[in-house]
Motif scaffolding. Structure first.
Motif: not given
Length: 94
Positions: A69, A61, A64-66
């Motif tokens: 989160e 996490s 990777i940006e999502y």
């Protein structure tokens, strides 16, 4: 990349190593070691089924940006912690 999350994830992976491999059960707060039947199984369950997957999720996490989160991390922590806590209380405590 979120460096704060990366540091937390690496710290969780370090704790996972210390608990699961080195059997440092004193790092686990909230357990009276006198009541635990099998300390080796306790270290494997806590280190391998809580700290390791959660540490890996936090490291991923941080890279990777999502969306959502924080919600995903909190839900994952609660699910893993609840599962490990129930297993330990039902199988490993006297």
């Amino acid at each position: 990349m979120d460096y704060g999350l990366l540091i937390i994830g690496i710290a969780l992976l370090l704790v996972s190593y210390l608990v699961a491999v080195k059997k440092q059960t004193w790092l686990l707060a909230g357990f009276n070691e006198k009541n635990i039947k099998n300390k080796e199984l306790l270290s494997k369950v806590a280190g391998g089924f809580f700290f390791l997957p959660f540490g890996l999720l936090v490291v991923i996490s941080s890279i990777i940006e999502y969306p959502y989160e924080n919600t995903v991390l909190i839900l994952a922590m609660l699910v893993l912690l609840t599962g490990v806590y129930l297993y330990i209380n039902r199988k490993l405590l006297d």
